[in-house]
Design an enzyme around this catalytic site. Structure first.
Site, short mmCIF file in Angstrom:
data_model
loop_
_atom_site.label_atom_id
_atom_site.label_comp_id
_atom_site.label_asym_id
_atom_site.label_seq_id
_atom_site.Cartn_x
_atom_site.Cartn_y
_atom_site.Cartn_z
N CYS A 147 0.84 -1.20 0.00
CA CYS A 147 0.00 0.00 0.00
C CYS A 147 0.87 1.25 0.00
O CYS A 147 1.43 1.61 1.04
CB CYS A 147 -0.93 0.00 1.22
SG CYS A 147 -1.91 1.51 1.38
N CYS A 150 -0.43 4.09 2.19
CA CYS A 150 -0.25 3.84 3.62
C CYS A 150 1.18 4.12 4.07
O CYS A 150 1.41 4.72 5.13
CB CYS A 150 -0.59 2.39 3.95
SG CYS A 150 -2.24 1.84 3.48
N ASP A 151 2.15 3.66 3.29
CA ASP A 151 3.53 3.63 3.74
C ASP A 151 4.48 4.52 2.94
O ASP A 151 5.66 4.65 3.32
CB ASP A 151 4.05 2.18 3.68
CG ASP A 151 3.24 1.25 4.58
OD1 ASP A 151 2.82 1.70 5.66
OD2 ASP A 151 3.02 0.10 4.19
#
Length: 341
Positions: A147, A150-151
């Protein structure tokens, strides 16, 4: 039997499940959605939902997007609220089994609770496919990610590899290119399978280096990712290269175990996706499927929503038929295959 938990149970709350919930509730069905985590599914990870019909950006004179385009999170939050506003209810937990007995479905949760319904829609989606390369599992959360939204922020101005050749890989590489000018997108084939518009934008992005015919053989490091071992799929040549992170988008695996492991015997294709007709009906009477878990589905949010609406509409017709006194246990004029119940 005792009172049913719902007329319609929907398993999974991605765009397909949330849209089905809205249409089921609007059809005056007692509609219950069961979700393991939070509503939204993989759509939560979409940075900018730019290709959903009507989701049009507002652009200022300088060419900057100022408003109008929702993130996947915002879009799914709206779908969730909309379904609840029409009367759908939500329950959170892991579904451990799905069975059909005496013409009705029983959904069992991992905590032991059992829920019953006349009809069920499977909108369980698909999970990320793993590379199965040494180091992938060991460094998940330590440089290996599935992701980018997300990261990605952890790797600003770092060198990151993106693996894959579809829409997700191109989308996520473009997102990462806003955070670093050292994005390397590798694909094991000689061309992308993503939509042409996405491919063109990816190839033209100065912060993305595209390498075809490349495979990650190993992800290396100590406490975090430090390098990758790459192999040329044509020549077989292998070399090491420094890396700070590896983002993997190599396809999905259908979450269809509920029908393959519980004796329902719903028909699956060779990849494990659930086969349906145009009404989203499976080979099990009263069981429907929509979204990424369905065979042949074009894996886009707009398609998942449309399939969810179609499944709910036809589930409502099935429920109406079942509730008729003369209902014989299967739809009129339909032959039993011997494993439907």
């Amino acid at each position: 039997m005792s009172e049913l938990s719902a007329d319609l149970i929907i398993i999974g709350a991605g765009p397909a499940g949330l849209t089905a919930a809205q249409y089921g509730a609007r059809a005056n069905l007692k509609t219950l959605v069961i979700e393991q985590l939070v509503p939204g599914g993989q759509a939560l990870l979409i940075d900018v939902l730019e290709n959903y019909p009507g989701n049009v950006p507002q652009i200022d004179a300088a060419g900057n997007v100022t408003a109008g385009v929702k993130t996947g999170y915002e879009f799914c939050s709206d779908l969730h609220r909309q379904a609840e506003s029409f009367g759908a209810s939500f329950r959170y937990g892991l579904v451990s089994s799905l069975k059909k007995e005496n013409g009705f479905f029983t959904v069992s949760l991992s905590g032991g609770e059992k829920l019953t319904a006349i009809s069920v829609i499977l909108a369980t989606g698909a999970s990320h496919r793993l590379l199965d390369a040494p180091g992938e599992k060991e460094f998940t959360g330590k440089g290996v990610s599935y992701c980018a939204t997300c990261d990605g922020a952890f790797y600003k101005n770092k060198k990151v590899f993106v693996v894959g050749g579809g829409d997700a890989a191109c989308d996520e590489a473009r997102y990462l290119s806003r955070l670093t000018d050292k994005v390397v997108l590798i694909h094991r084939r000689s061309s992308f399978r993503a939509q042409k518009a996405l491919v063109q934008r990816t190839l033209e992005n100065p912060n993305i280096e595209v390498r075809f015919n490349k495979i990650i053989k190993e992800i290396c490091g100590a406490d975090k990712v430090k390098s990758v071992v790459l192999q040329d799929s044509v020549t077989g040549e292998i070399h090491d290269e420094a890396a700070d992170a590896v983002f993997i988008f190599t396809g999905t695996v259908p979450q269809s175990s509920l029908v393959s492991a519980n004796g329902l015997n719903a028909e699956l294709d060779e990849s494990g996706y659930i086969i349906t007709n145009q009404k989203m009906e499976t080979s099990v009477h009263g069981l429907f499927a929509a979204g990424d878990v369905r065979s042949g589905s074009f894996r886009q949010v707009v398609v998942a929503a449309g399939e969810g609406a179609t499944a709910a509409h036809n589930a409502a017709e099935y429920i109406e038929l079942v509730q008729k006194p003369e209902f014989p246990g299967k739809p009129a004029n339909e032959k039993s295959s011997g494993n439907q119940e």
